[in-house]
Design a protein around this motif. Structure first.
Motif, PDB file in Angstrom:
ATOM      1  N   THR A 322      63.238  68.768  39.485  1.00 17.96           N
ATOM      2  CA  THR A 322      62.188  68.844  40.496  1.00 17.96           C
ATOM      3  C   THR A 322      62.443  67.744  41.512  1.00 17.96           C
ATOM      4  O   THR A 322      62.631  66.582  41.141  1.00 17.96           O
ATOM      5  N   SER A 323      62.458  68.102  42.805  1.00 20.05           N
ATOM      6  CA  SER A 323      62.811  67.140  43.844  1.00 20.05           C
ATOM      7  C   SER A 323      61.894  67.291  45.045  1.00 20.05           C
ATOM      8  O   SER A 323      61.343  68.372  45.297  1.00 20.05           O
ATOM      9  N   GLY A 324      61.758  66.225  45.804  1.00 26.81           N
ATOM     10  CA  GLY A 324      61.007  66.266  47.048  1.00 26.81           C
ATOM     11  C   GLY A 324      61.493  65.202  48.006  1.00 26.81           C
ATOM     12  O   GLY A 324      61.929  64.119  47.592  1.00 26.81           O
ATOM     13  N   LEU A 325      61.466  65.512  49.301  1.00 22.12           N
ATOM     14  CA  LEU A 325      61.883  64.561  50.322  1.00 22.12           C
ATOM     15  C   LEU A 325      61.031  64.757  51.565  1.00 22.12           C
ATOM     16  O   LEU A 325      60.847  65.887  52.032  1.00 22.12           O
ATOM     17  N   LEU A 326      60.510  63.667  52.092  1.00 21.28           N
ATOM     18  CA  LEU A 326      59.755  63.668  53.344  1.00 21.28           C
ATOM     19  C   LEU A 326      60.484  62.747  54.312  1.00 21.28           C
ATOM     20  O   LEU A 326      60.772  61.598  53.993  1.00 21.28           O
ATOM     21  N   ARG A 327      60.787  63.277  55.502  1.00 22.27           N
ATOM     22  CA  ARG A 327      61.561  62.521  56.485  1.00 22.27           C
ATOM     23  C   ARG A 327      60.937  62.690  57.864  1.00 22.27           C
ATOM     24  O   ARG A 327      60.452  63.780  58.196  1.00 22.27           O
ATOM     25  N   ALA A 328      60.926  61.618  58.661  1.00 25.33           N
ATOM     26  CA  ALA A 328      60.322  61.684  59.988  1.00 25.33           C
ATOM     27  C   ALA A 328      61.118  60.841  60.973  1.00 25.33           C
ATOM     28  O   ALA A 328      61.753  59.845  60.605  1.00 25.33           O
ATOM     29  N   GLU A 329      61.073  61.269  62.240  1.00 28.17           N
ATOM     30  CA  GLU A 329      61.659  60.522  63.346  1.00 28.17           C
ATOM     31  C   GLU A 329      60.641  60.459  64.484  1.00 28.17           C
ATOM     32  O   GLU A 329      59.905  61.431  64.714  1.00 28.17           O
ATOM     33  N   TYR A 330      60.631  59.334  65.198  1.00 27.55           N
ATOM     34  CA  TYR A 330      59.744  59.215  66.356  1.00 27.55           C
ATOM     35  C   TYR A 330      60.490  58.495  67.469  1.00 27.55           C
ATOM     36  O   TYR A 330      61.062  57.414  67.252  1.00 27.55           O
ATOM     37  N   ASP A 331      60.509  59.114  68.653  1.00 29.68           N
ATOM     38  CA  ASP A 331      61.177  58.519  69.800  1.00 29.68           C
ATOM     39  C   ASP A 331      60.250  57.487  70.437  1.00 29.68           C
ATOM     40  O   ASP A 331      59.291  57.845  71.145  1.00 29.68           O
TER      41      ASP A 331
END
Length: 731
Positions: A322-331
């Motif tokens: 079971t896996s999970g990933l949350l990723r974000a970018e902001y300029d």
């Protein structure tokens, strides 16, 4: 806000992945909700503005995956991810890289990442057909051989399933050939031959695709791939992949059941971009194939047919991830981007089998079944900045990243009674009821903390690019006494790994490149039998030097490279345990991919290596070849769109692997082998629906061969002739 440090007190990771997955899903929902609010506020501001601006159609699909386009032929992409360095074009990259597309994965009917990479001459899989895990050699060094998964997911370790990565949720497979400590951080098990990174599927366009498949002996399966984009500007994306397979395999008396569920969500705003992945997979084998050991002094016997199975019918394996990933970018500005990611995975293994040892040239074996339970708890997070600016005529692309990876392993085993059999004719023995371990104690915890910076300087309209980088890597490990749970030994060391890369493009279609980069592996601890027992060595720094040239010749691309990788190791020298060993691999690589002429595609190349044990306390092995590393590996694959039948494609492939030694004394050698494969597909429309039929035959001649040797001396038999059939319909 993503924290950059743990408290100093270590805590045991909670068992089971449901709590962490719920947290990840909840966090993802919150971030996506913020995206909705952000869009709503922007819309309200637009409605109250005195000037009506023209409508802008945002192409969210181009942003969702951020993928570079495929090369001619569609099998390999023009570039891909390089961890800290972002997603450069391959011609602007000072490394030999490979970027496999989903089209290649689907057309080859690759079930796993190991299947999908079998065409590259620098890579060889060491996991066996019908076995429970996949592992690799890249440039003569092992990857993924331990209990710590070493395949990256979206640029990060600790997310992908621990033992095997299925292809259903994979959009691209990116391979960096050579060490990657600066770019990705230290690999969990210290791999230095290369980095394999999985790019998950995103909702780049609306899609409803159903695939049904069959593989010999009677394995049936179905796979649903569903994607949609929502919102006024299609800023929200959803992609779901689910599959299930069940039935007997091409290996004698073996059955397999596997299920996969993968969900990818994303939000593509004007400045904010968010991605969330949730993944679950489970695989069960009855009579799983096992690698073999060879008793001392026993010559290597001839290989049995690939369908032969030494495992007893009552032995089994169950694995769940079971896996999970949350990723974000902001300029933050037009030239500065902040990024952060948090994720983790839980792996649970429950199995009953043993590893057979061949005890005679006639193929007699002996193994002890073990009821083995294993749990891996991993999580990772990172944050950083990317900036672009100029100083006079020099353009800079700077990346700064802080990262942390945590891993906790629990393990327990209960032994059964020995079983005697034979690799050519299995002797069926009575089933053993080996009790499961009563408890699964923690055996180790590891934390890898890194701080990295890299700058790519370019001049003359990017015709000359110099990349400089440093990573400070901290390695902390606690090993526990299984009986009382107390720390039995502790490891805490750090190292700085540099990188220098240069690309010169004298012409648009020619790139000359060179690099110096280091790999990093955890140093050993002197064993109790040594006079310096307990001494902890600093992390081993593996060095690579490489030069190469990349050419784009019309629709055909090729790379030629020369490399040298040297890795130190520790060993017992007299009574002391010292760092006195070294393995060096020098090699030449040639890769080719693309279209020779319209409708005729080529893929493959050759790798020639000079592997050598250059240093050892045992002078008798100095100059010998390392375990499992051949001197020649070659692949050739062709596909031809038959001109007299629209939509019909025929192809074939040859794979050659040179001889391999079983041990460092070089007194037992496995012979070279060649395998031939065939494939055919037909694209058409049925009732207005795009439909593709595929048929593949692996090991057409049903050759019998020993396929691979792991670095720790187990070896595997080659796969039997295997038929794969599938039908894909786009609704």
């Amino acid at each position: 806000m993503i924290p950059l440090a743990h408290p100093t007190t270590r805590r045991r990771t909670p068992r089971g992945g449901s709590a962490r997955m719920a947290l990840l899903l909840g966090t993802a929902a919150s971030v996506l909700a913020l995206g909705v609010a952000h869009t709503a506020r922007a819309q309200m501001a637009a409605n109250t503005a005195p000037v009506q601006l023209p409508e802008v159609n945002v192409q969210a699909s181009a942003l969702a995956s951020g993928l570079l386009p495929p090369r001619a032929g569609g099998q390999v992409a023009t570039g891909g991810g390089l961890g800290l360095l972002g997603n450069p074009d391959a011609m602007d990259t000072p490394f030999n890289t490979l970027n496999v597309t989903s089209q290649r994965i689907e057309d080859s009917q690759a079930r796993t990442v190991q299947d999908a990479l079998s065409f590259d001459p620098s890579i060889r899989g060491t996991g066996q057909q019908g076995g429970i895990f996949d592992a690799f050699y890249i440039r003569g060094f092992p990857i993924g051989e331990g209990n710590a998964g070493e395949i990256a997911f979206d640029g990060r370790y600790g997310i992908a399933p621990n033992y095997r990565v299925f292809s259903e949720y994979v959009e691209r497979i990116e391979v960096l050939k050579g060490p990657g400590a600066l770019l990705y951080g230290m690999a969990p098990n210290g791999a230095v031959g290369g980095v394999i990174n999985i790019v998950p599927k995103r909702a780049d366009e609306d899609l409803t695709r159903l695939t049904t498949d069959y593989s010999s002996d009677s394995q049936l399966g179905a796979h649903l791939d569903f994607a949609r984009r929502y919102g006024e500007n299609r800023e929200f994306g959803l992609r779901f992949n689910g599959s299930y397979r069940d039935g007997d395999t091409a290996v004698d008396e073996q059955s397999r059941r596997a299920g996969v569920t993968a969900l990818a969500l994303d939000y593509q705003g004007e400045r904010l971009r968010v991605w969330m992945d949730a993944l679950w997979q489970r695989e069960r084998f009855d009579a799983p194939s096992r690698p073999l050991l060879l008793a001392a002094g026993v010559p290597i016997p001839r290989a049995p047919g690939g369908q032969r199975n030494i495992t007893q019918s009552w032995e089994w394996s169950r694995m769940e991830d079971t896996s999970g990933l949350l990723r974000a970018e902001y300029d933050l500005t037009d030239s500065i981007t902040a990024f952060a990611a948090i994720g983790g995975s839980e792996s649970e293994v429950d199995r009953l089998f043993g590893t057979p040892t061949i005890t005679s040239f006639g193929g007699d074996t002996l193994h002890t079944p073990q009821h083995f339970r294993f749990e891996a708890h991993r999580y990772t997070y990172d944050a950083g900045l990317r900036a672009r600016f100029e100083t006079g005529p020099v353009r800079h692309t700077v990346s700064l990243q802080a990262s942390r990876y945590h891993e906790a392993l629990d393990r327990a085993t209960v032994n059964g009674t020995p079983v005697a059999s034979n690799i050519y004719t299995r002797v069926n023995r009575p089933a053993q009821d080996v009790a499961a371990p009563g408890r699964v104690p923690r055996v180790s915890e590891t934390e890898l903390t890194g701080l990295a910076i890299a700058d790519t300087l370019s001049v003359l309209d990017d015709r000359v690019m110099l990349t400089l980088g440093l990573r400070n890597q901290q390695v902390e490990t606690d090993n526990f006494n299984a009986a009382n749970g107390q720390v039995s030994s502790r490891y805490d060391k750090s190292a700085v790994t540099p990188m220098v890369g240069l690309v010169v493009r004298p012409w648009q279609n020619v790139a000359l490149y060179a690099n110096y980069i280091q790999g990093l592996s955890r140093g050993d601890m002197a064993p109790a039998t040594a006079s310096n027992a307990g001494e902890v060595f600093a992390p081993y720094e593996t060095e690579q030097y490489e030069i190469g040239v990349k050419l784009e010749l019309g629709q055909l691309s090729t790379t030629v490279s020369a490399f040298q990788i040297s890795k130190p190791s520790a060993e017992l020298a007299g009574s002391r345990y010292v760092v006195s060993g070294e393995q060096r691999v020098r090699g030449l690589e040639w890769n080719v991919f693309g279209e020779i002429t319209p409708g005729l595609r080529a893929l493959g190349g050759a790798t020639v290596m000079d592997p050598e044990l250059t240093s050892s306390a045992n002078r008798a092995v100095v100059g010998n070849r390392p375990v499992g590393v051949p001197t020649v590996q070659a692949n050739a694959a062709l596909e031809w769109d038959l001109p007299w039948v629209s939509g019909l494609t025929a192809g074939g492939a040859l794979t050659y692997t040179g001889s391999q030694w079983l041990d460092t004394t070089n007194d037992r050698q496995f012979p070279a082998w060649t395998r031939a494969d065939l494939n055919m597909r037909y694209r058409t429309e049925i009732a207005g629906r795009a439909t593709t039929f595929r048929a593949n035959v692996y090991n057409v001649a049903d050759s019998k061969y020993w396929s691979s040797v792991s670095s720790y001396g187990t070896f595997s038999q080659g796969a039997p002739r295997t038929y794969l059939l599938s039908m894909t319909v786009d609704f």
